[in-house]
Design a protein around this motif. Structure first.
Motif, PDB file in Angstrom:
ATOM      1  N   LYS A 104      -9.784 -19.097 -20.673  1.00  0.00           N
ATOM      2  CA  LYS A 104      -9.900 -20.385 -19.993  1.00  0.00           C
ATOM      3  C   LYS A 104      -8.986 -21.462 -20.560  1.00  0.00           C
ATOM      4  O   LYS A 104      -9.027 -22.608 -20.111  1.00  0.00           O
ATOM      5  CB  LYS A 104     -11.366 -20.818 -20.018  1.00  0.00           C
ATOM      6  CG  LYS A 104     -12.212 -19.760 -19.323  1.00  0.00           C
ATOM      7  CD  LYS A 104     -13.677 -20.026 -19.333  1.00  0.00           C
ATOM      8  CE  LYS A 104     -14.387 -18.938 -18.538  1.00  0.00           C
ATOM      9  NZ  LYS A 104     -15.226 -18.065 -19.317  1.00  0.00           N
ATOM     10  N   HIS A 105      -8.202 -21.099 -21.541  1.00  0.00           N
ATOM     11  CA  HIS A 105      -7.214 -22.017 -22.097  1.00  0.00           C
ATOM     12  C   HIS A 105      -7.792 -23.369 -22.496  1.00  0.00           C
ATOM     13  O   HIS A 105      -7.185 -24.414 -22.275  1.00  0.00           O
ATOM     14  CB  HIS A 105      -6.060 -22.240 -21.096  1.00  0.00           C
ATOM     15  CG  HIS A 105      -5.337 -20.970 -20.765  1.00  0.00           C
ATOM     16  ND1 HIS A 105      -4.264 -20.908 -19.925  1.00  0.00           N
ATOM     17  CD2 HIS A 105      -5.540 -19.691 -21.176  1.00  0.00           C
ATOM     18  CE1 HIS A 105      -3.847 -19.662 -19.818  1.00  0.00           C
ATOM     19  NE2 HIS A 105      -4.606 -18.906 -20.575  1.00  0.00           N
ATOM     20  N   ALA A 106      -8.984 -23.337 -23.059  1.00  0.00           N
ATOM     21  CA  ALA A 106      -9.605 -24.592 -23.464  1.00  0.00           C
ATOM     22  C   ALA A 106     -10.111 -24.453 -24.893  1.00  0.00           C
ATOM     23  O   ALA A 106     -10.273 -23.349 -25.395  1.00  0.00           O
ATOM     24  CB  ALA A 106     -10.752 -24.934 -22.516  1.00  0.00           C
ATOM     25  N   ARG A 107     -10.351 -25.592 -25.521  1.00  0.00           N
ATOM     26  CA  ARG A 107     -10.903 -25.561 -26.880  1.00  0.00           C
ATOM     27  C   ARG A 107     -12.417 -25.532 -26.814  1.00  0.00           C
ATOM     28  O   ARG A 107     -13.000 -26.007 -25.842  1.00  0.00           O
ATOM     29  CB  ARG A 107     -10.461 -26.815 -27.637  1.00  0.00           C
ATOM     30  CG  ARG A 107      -8.980 -26.844 -27.950  1.00  0.00           C
ATOM     31  CD  ARG A 107      -8.593 -28.211 -28.460  1.00  0.00           C
ATOM     32  NE  ARG A 107      -8.931 -29.229 -27.468  1.00  0.00           N
ATOM     33  CZ  ARG A 107      -8.764 -30.522 -27.654  1.00  0.00           C
ATOM     34  NH1 ARG A 107      -8.294 -30.978 -28.785  1.00  0.00           N
ATOM     35  NH2 ARG A 107      -9.074 -31.384 -26.704  1.00  0.00           N
ATOM     36  N   ASP A 108     -13.056 -24.999 -27.825  1.00  0.00           N
ATOM     37  CA  ASP A 108     -14.515 -24.995 -27.806  1.00  0.00           C
ATOM     38  C   ASP A 108     -15.079 -25.628 -29.078  1.00  0.00           C
ATOM     39  O   ASP A 108     -16.036 -25.145 -29.640  1.00  0.00           O
ATOM     40  CB  ASP A 108     -15.059 -23.575 -27.605  1.00  0.00           C
ATOM     41  CG  ASP A 108     -14.744 -22.648 -28.756  1.00  0.00           C
ATOM     42  OD1 ASP A 108     -13.710 -22.854 -29.424  1.00  0.00           O
ATOM     43  OD2 ASP A 108     -15.537 -21.731 -29.019  1.00  0.00           O
ATOM     44  N   TRP A 109     -14.465 -26.689 -29.504  1.00  0.00           N
ATOM     45  CA  TRP A 109     -15.006 -27.364 -30.698  1.00  0.00           C
ATOM     46  C   TRP A 109     -14.979 -28.870 -30.540  1.00  0.00           C
ATOM     47  O   TRP A 109     -14.393 -29.365 -29.598  1.00  0.00           O
ATOM     48  CB  TRP A 109     -14.201 -26.969 -31.945  1.00  0.00           C
ATOM     49  CG  TRP A 109     -12.752 -27.239 -31.847  1.00  0.00           C
ATOM     50  CD1 TRP A 109     -12.123 -28.412 -32.120  1.00  0.00           C
ATOM     51  CD2 TRP A 109     -11.725 -26.312 -31.440  1.00  0.00           C
ATOM     52  NE1 TRP A 109     -10.779 -28.280 -31.924  1.00  0.00           N
ATOM     53  CE2 TRP A 109     -10.504 -27.021 -31.514  1.00  0.00           C
ATOM     54  CE3 TRP A 109     -11.732 -24.970 -31.034  1.00  0.00           C
ATOM     55  CZ2 TRP A 109      -9.286 -26.410 -31.171  1.00  0.00           C
ATOM     56  CZ3 TRP A 109     -10.534 -24.382 -30.712  1.00  0.00           C
ATOM     57  CH2 TRP A 109      -9.325 -25.093 -30.777  1.00  0.00           C
ATOM     58  N   ARG A 111     -16.064 -31.613 -32.655  1.00  0.00           N
ATOM     59  CA  ARG A 111     -16.451 -32.932 -32.183  1.00  0.00           C
ATOM     60  C   ARG A 111     -17.912 -33.242 -32.519  1.00  0.00           C
ATOM     61  O   ARG A 111     -18.237 -34.325 -32.986  1.00  0.00           O
ATOM     62  CB  ARG A 111     -16.216 -33.003 -30.673  1.00  0.00           C
ATOM     63  CG  ARG A 111     -16.785 -34.217 -29.957  1.00  0.00           C
ATOM     64  CD  ARG A 111     -15.837 -35.402 -29.931  1.00  0.00           C
ATOM     65  NE  ARG A 111     -14.599 -35.113 -29.257  1.00  0.00           N
ATOM     66  CZ  ARG A 111     -14.234 -35.676 -28.093  1.00  0.00           C
ATOM     67  NH1 ARG A 111     -15.012 -36.538 -27.502  1.00  0.00           N
ATOM     68  NH2 ARG A 111     -13.075 -35.371 -27.557  1.00  0.00           N
ATOM     69  N   MET A 153     -17.322 -16.772 -27.821  1.00  0.00           N
ATOM     70  CA  MET A 153     -17.149 -18.025 -27.074  1.00  0.00           C
ATOM     71  C   MET A 153     -15.723 -18.547 -27.255  1.00  0.00           C
ATOM     72  O   MET A 153     -15.092 -19.011 -26.316  1.00  0.00           O
ATOM     73  CB  MET A 153     -18.186 -19.048 -27.558  1.00  0.00           C
ATOM     74  CG  MET A 153     -18.387 -20.239 -26.643  1.00  0.00           C
ATOM     75  SD  MET A 153     -18.383 -19.889 -24.886  1.00  0.00           S
ATOM     76  CE  MET A 153     -20.036 -19.352 -24.594  1.00  0.00           C
ATOM     77  N   GLU A 166     -13.458 -16.475 -25.003  1.00  0.00           N
ATOM     78  CA  GLU A 166     -13.587 -16.822 -23.581  1.00  0.00           C
ATOM     79  C   GLU A 166     -12.915 -18.169 -23.320  1.00  0.00           C
ATOM     80  O   GLU A 166     -12.168 -18.318 -22.359  1.00  0.00           O
ATOM     81  CB  GLU A 166     -15.063 -16.904 -23.192  1.00  0.00           C
ATOM     82  CG  GLU A 166     -15.701 -15.540 -22.938  1.00  0.00           C
ATOM     83  CD  GLU A 166     -15.411 -15.025 -21.534  1.00  0.00           C
ATOM     84  OE1 GLU A 166     -14.617 -15.657 -20.810  1.00  0.00           O
ATOM     85  OE2 GLU A 166     -15.974 -13.975 -21.165  1.00  0.00           O
ATOM     86  N   PHE A 167     -13.209 -19.128 -24.170  1.00  0.00           N
ATOM     87  CA  PHE A 167     -12.620 -20.451 -23.978  1.00  0.00           C
ATOM     88  C   PHE A 167     -11.107 -20.398 -24.196  1.00  0.00           C
ATOM     89  O   PHE A 167     -10.343 -20.882 -23.397  1.00  0.00           O
ATOM     90  CB  PHE A 167     -13.246 -21.474 -24.949  1.00  0.00           C
ATOM     91  CG  PHE A 167     -14.372 -22.267 -24.353  1.00  0.00           C
ATOM     92  CD1 PHE A 167     -15.592 -21.666 -24.102  1.00  0.00           C
ATOM     93  CD2 PHE A 167     -14.228 -23.618 -24.050  1.00  0.00           C
ATOM     94  CE1 PHE A 167     -16.643 -22.399 -23.556  1.00  0.00           C
ATOM     95  CE2 PHE A 167     -15.275 -24.351 -23.501  1.00  0.00           C
ATOM     96  CZ  PHE A 167     -16.486 -23.746 -23.257  1.00  0.00           C
TER      97      PHE A 167
END
Ligand code: SF4
Ligand code: SF4
Lengths: 419, 454, 219
Positions: free
Chosen positions: C214-219, C65, C206, C209-210
């Motif tokens: 944490k089941h999330a995206r990190d971008w 993003r 990262m 971990e994400f």
């Protein structure tokens, strides 16, 4: 339990109560409890719109209350419950309520043999330990971590002895808490006081404390150990009463300390809930030998079998020869004795119980909301499918097993032969 | 004070000169700093750097390319018109970089300033980790600053008091053991007037679910316990609440830097569920508590994942709707928007589930932008709201961007903001008030309670 | 002059490569050991799939993003890094040196391409310089070392371009080219340029971990 010899150990099954009848009779039947010998079952029931009673083996106690909860049997088989009337609380024991009333009364504890009951009471914003209906002479601004001596004749707790209002951070850091034993506070204050233990004879008390925001230690009869640690957990007296041991965190690792000096050589990522064998020759503890793996260590030697989720309910057999626990791996629970995993994994498992000589062990397990029993590592045939089940009890000679459970709405007491 | 007009300023209008920072007076920070000596500062910092941090901190400090790309992740940076001292890396520069570079040879004023930045100007929201090309964990670095500040006793008064409450009572709000049980009995009584057979089962061994809440619920938001009880009742789940300490899942010690206490709190919490033989913990709508039990406190205790699985309220509601355990009588009709709480979105990816629940209960859902993982923090998180009234204005003014975000949603018709997190609730309440946004604020539970069949 | 030439084209090349490779290995290994000791979590939560998922989104242009939000910076940074790595490896002059010294060879790029890419690197350096001087949030973070590093990176390209085009003083330029190239190589493990070697680890951690926890995206 000395009285066990007098229980009915005749092999056979008896239906004690039909709970579906209770359900038809009362507006609501709450959680049930059973007497240690299995002869009686009780539950708080709602008798009217806002009236409650306690039903035991189908019969209602005399008197109605605004509230009845926390129905529990003492180890010597007396039925107790916290009851309130007109906004006042007390404890009812076998139908008779303690005379002393409180604005609130809670957390009743029973001594090992069941002779004494201690609870916490609050009156006029003062907090008391209340033993067999008699509160401490002086109340405190707060009282937590109530602890009984093994025979129940003494009680201790963490108490607040300097009044403090919210926001007074420096007053708090100067120490407003201490330990009170039988109502007598220790002369020195601490920043925090947490769990504590009595010596087996009930004469001494050891507690975990924080002496400032950063240093933790163990205090025995008001005197702190010479050493401080990064953290500590609950201290325990040796069965002889001469020594105090506690898990401590030093140099980034957990280990066991005795009277302030490190006892175990190995460092663990976690170590807690240590316990002595009755003769004091062995100590076992729940440990994490490495990050995210859990097991039990006996005398500083961890079992090879480890679990990823957790290990809990460490039990040492009455003869001191064996240890058991419950472990969970990938959301499945298992029973473990002496480092060996018992047959099967379950939705839930309870800590094993041992026979007096330690030869036999049994545990309660759950699969899809029905309960069964494992004996010496394997499921006990026909002892499954219970809707409610209590942990089984071995006969004094270890040849019979008392099973207490509810099946198809009926509470059943059954003694089976296991020899 | 109230700013009625929200200017949707672009950071393009960056200023050349930004107003200098003025320290906000605070008893904890000021008195704490007064007591410091250079020796104590240095030895404390050294011990943290040598014993408690390692490769992660080193690599982060060495790898940061000083590129500034993380800046626009941070709501503080936006809300201060691009003041670089509020950018994530800017905050690092003013705190931990300096500490590492000088190996602890910094003075009391510096520590006080660093503590104020770490405790009140960063919500540990982790948004910047998604904007930094290297995934540098600024939140971790700010937590390291807080750890040092805790060990040096330079912590804002209000949050320090909360940490004290945790240590003494195992809950956040100095709730005494009897007050807790009493408030549950009281909520049960209240609810029984509506649904006579409703119960809040206390200390029920073997119940499937242990329901845990945060300290302020029995004290200030008891209706939430009431609503939860109604939802549990209607859904017919087997649940219980403990009558002992360990009921509170919240954790300000995690945010003051008192890791040892964080561990103790989580031990009590999880062991309560183990004692009661519950298969999982369902928690109310709280974000920071989720972080504490899901990936902070458990780790400190060496549990790689929570030993008893933890289900956040959003997941739980989604499950109840999916399994048709609760039915909606008539959907909520006022147009709503949804705030994504950092700790359960970047912290657990619950954003789609939250939308599923919102759509199950509301007719008109208006997205706020940016959203999901990219949502802006409420600025209350990370313990910032718990630093109390002294820092309130700073917190609210530091999140003008959130007000703009809300205002944009309002312009599209949204009247109600759903914030499924206690901290967010507190934070957004202040923002709505300060910027005169005139929007209603609700928990998912509030709406579910309102629209469900019962 | 001659001895200087011999020095920079002989022993110093070895020194530079040894420092670069040895230094990088040293940094990675010491950090790995330190992490094992002090940051157990890094190992416990590293997850290959999610690590690569994150790295992937951050090495392709406009994969995140923030990259989309900053198209100019993204384009410049991407072109810069690509050219920075490709030119030294595939430029004819370097390929020939490998051939002469070790009798190994690979594809080389046409001179024109090399010229264009070199100019791109130099322009990108100017862009970064201007950015550092004008953007408040970058300026605020900038230290003297950042300018030095920019210089270290730009220097081999400027001097190389100079030498390749045989402009006056080309011999000096050539020596400076080799010297600055060596400095850059040697500097990578020991300066902020080490972001090159640590990128996969920080991003991967990262991402793990994400993604995994944490089941999330990190971008
Ligand atoms: S508030 Fe959030 S975005 Fe800003 S520095 Fe802290 S973690 Fe990063
Ligand atoms: S984006 Fe990352 S590398 Fe760039 S300044 Fe921010 S923290 Fe440093």
């Amino acid at each position: 339990m000395n009285g066990m010899h007098g229980w009915d150990w005749e092999i056979g099954r008896r239906e004690i109560a039909d709970l579906s009848r209770w359900k038809a009779e009362y507006k609501a039947v709450h959680e049930t409890c059973v007497s240690p010998d299995g002869e009686r079952i009780a539950a708080p029931v709602r008798t009217g719109e806002t009236e409650f009673g306690l039903c035991e083996n189908g019969e209602l106690w005399e008197g109605e209350f605004d509230k009845v909860w926390y129905a529990r049997y003492t180890p010597d088989g007396r039925l107790t419950a916290l009851v309130s009337e007109m906004g006042e609380w007390t404890l009812a024991v076998d139908g008779a309520a303690w005379e002393e009333r409180f604005e609130f009364l809670w957390d009743p504890r029973f001594s090992k043999e069941g002779g004494h009951i201690t609870a916490v009471g609050q009156k006029g914003r003062k907090y008391y330990a209340v033993t067999d209906g008699v509160p401490w002479e002086e109340g405190f601004d707060n009282l937590t971590n109530l602890t009984q001596s093994p025979d129940g004749s003494h009680a201790a707790a963490a108490v607040q002895i300097i009044p403090m209002t919210e926001g007074e951070i420096f007053k708090f850091q100067a120490g407003v808490y201490t330990v009170a034993v039988d109502g007598q506070p220790w002369p020195r204050n601490f920043v925090n006081v947490w769990e504590m233990s009595f010596s087996p004879d009930g004469k001494r008390v050891a507690a975990e404390v924080r002496i400032n925001l950063y240093d933790y230690t163990i205090v025995v009869d008001g005197v702190p150990w010479d050493t401080v640690f990064k953290t500590v957990w609950k201290p325990v007296f040796s069965p002889s009463g001469d020594e105090v041991t506690a898990p401590v965190r030093a140099n980034g690792k957990w280990t066991l300390a005795r009277n302030g000096a490190l006892l175990w050589k190995r460092g663990y990522t976690q170590l807690w809930h240590h316990a002595y064998s009755p003769d004091g020759s062995k100590i076992a503890a729940i440990v994490a030998p490495k990050y995210g793996r859990w097991t039990v260590a006996v005398d500083d030697t961890p079992w090879n079998l480890t679990f990823g989720d957790l290990v809990t309910d460490l039990v040492i057999s009455p003869d001191g020869g064996r240890a058991g626990c419950v472990g969970k791996e990938k959301e499945r629970w298992s029973v473990v004795v002496d480092g060996k995993r018992w047959y099967g994994d379950y939705d839930m498992a309870w800590g094993p119980v041992f026979s007096a000589d330690g030869r036999r062990a049994a545990a309660k397990v759950e699969t899809k909301k029905t309960y069964g029993i494992l004996l010496d590592g394997k499921p006990l045939p026909e002892m499954d499918g219970f809707e409610v089940l209590w942990s089984p009890v071995f006969s004094p000679d270890g040849d019979r097993l008392l099973v207490r459970g509810i099946r198809e709405g009926a509470y059943i007491r059954e003694v089976i032969s296991i020899s | 004070m109230t700013e009625t007009v929200i200017r949707s300023r672009k950071i393009k209008e960056k200023k050349r000169v930004y107003p200098p920072r003025r320290p906000v007076p605070d008893l904890g920070l000021d008195k704490g700093a007064e007591k410091l000596t250079p020796e104590r500062i240095e030895s404390t910092i050294r011990s943290v750097l040598d014993n408690e941090t390692g490769a992660r901190l080193k690599v982060y400090v060495d790898t940061c390319a000083h590129c500034g790309l993380c800046s626009e992740a941070c709501h503080f940076f936006w809300s201060h018109d691009g003041d670089p001292s509020y950018s994530p890396a800017g905050k690092v520069k003013q705190t931990i970089s300096e500490i590492v570079k000088k190996k602890g040879k910094v003075d009391a004023d510096f520590i006080r300033g660093a503590a104020e930045i770490a405790y009140t100007e960063c919500n540990l929201c982790r948004r910047c980790s998604m904007y930094c090309p290297f995934g540098i964990d600024i939140a971790y670095m700010m937590l390291t600053v807080r750890r040092i500040a805790h060990l040096l006793g330079v912590v804002p008064q209000y949050i320090q008091d909360t940490a004290h409450s945790h240590s003494a009572t195992m809950n956040q709000m100095w709730v005494k053991d009897d007050e807790w049980i009493d408030s549950l009995l009281w909520q049960e009584e209240e609810a029984a007037e509506e649904i006579p057979e409703l119960r809040i089962p206390l200390e029920k061994e073997g119940a499937d679910i242990l329901y845990s809440v945060i300290g302020p619920e029995p004290k200030f938001r008891a209706q939430l316990i009431y609503q939860a009880a109604v939802i549990m009742h209607e859904a017919g789940v087997d649940w219980t609440m403990p009558a002992t300490p360990g009921w509170d899942n919240s954790d300000m010690c995690m945010y003051t830097g008192d890791n040892e206490m964080m561990g103790r709190l989580k031990k009590v919490h999880f062991e309560t569920a183990m004692r009661l033989k519950n298969k999982r913990i369902v928690m109310g709508e709280c974000g920071h508590a989720f972080r504490s039990i899901f990936d902070m406190g458990n780790r400190w205790l060496a549990w790689k994942m929570p030993p008893i699985p933890v289900t956040h309220a959003i997941e739980f509601y989604a499950e109840l709707f999916r399994d048709k355990k609760i039915k909606v009588k008539k959907k909520f009709e006022k147009p709503v928007t949804l705030h994504d709480p950092c700790n359960i979105v970047r912290g657990r990816g619950l954003h789609e589930m939250a939308r599923y629940v919102v759509n199950e209960i509301c007719t008109d859902f208006i997205e706020m932008h940016p959203n999901r993982e990219h949502n802006f923090c409420c600025s209350a998180g990370g313990g910032v709201i718990n630093t109390g009234p002294p820092f309130r204005n700073k917190r609210v003014e530091g999140n003008r961007i959130k007000a703009e975000q809300l205002f944009a949603a309002k312009s599209k018709g949204a009247q109600v903001v759903i914030a499924p997190c206690h901290n967010c609730h507190g934070g957004l309440e202040d923002i709505i008030h300060h910027y005169n946004l005139k929007m209603e604020l609700k928990f998912l539970g509030d709406i579910i309670y309102e629209v469900m069949e019962r | 002059m001659h001895t200087l030439y011999n020095l920079v084209s002989g022993p110093l090349v070895w020194v530079a490569f040894i420092l670069f490779i040895g230094g990088s290995l040293y940094r990675i290994i010491t950090m790995a050991i330190l992490a094992k000791e002090k940051d157990g979590a890094v190992y416990a939560y590293m997850d290959t799939y999610h690590a690569f998922r994150s790295i992937y989104h951050w090495i392709i242009p406009f994969g995140s993003r923030n990259m989309k939000r900053k198209p100019i910076m993204t384009s410049v940074a991407f072109v810069f890094h690509a050219c920075l790595i490709l030119v030294p490896i595939f430029i004819l002059g370097h390929v020939m040196l490998w051939k002469e010294s070790f009798d190994i060879a690979w594809w080389y790029m046409p001179d024109l391409a090399a010229d264009i890419m070199t100019v791109l690197v130099i322009s990108a350096c100017v862009f970064f310089l201007v950015r550092r001087l004008t953007q408040p949030e970058v300026k605020y973070l900038t230290t003297a070392s950042d300018f030095v590093l920019l210089g270290i990176v730009a220097a081999p390209f400027i001097t190389g371009f100079w030498a390749a085009h045989q402009w006056p003083g080309m011999r000096t330029a050539l020596i400076l080219h080799m010297l600055s190239g060596e400095i850059m190589l040697a500097a990578i493990p020991f300066t902020r340029l080490s972001h090159m070697i640590f990128f996969p680890f920080t991003r991967g951690y990262m991402g793990s971990e994400f993604g995994a926890v944490k089941h999330a995206r990190d971008w």
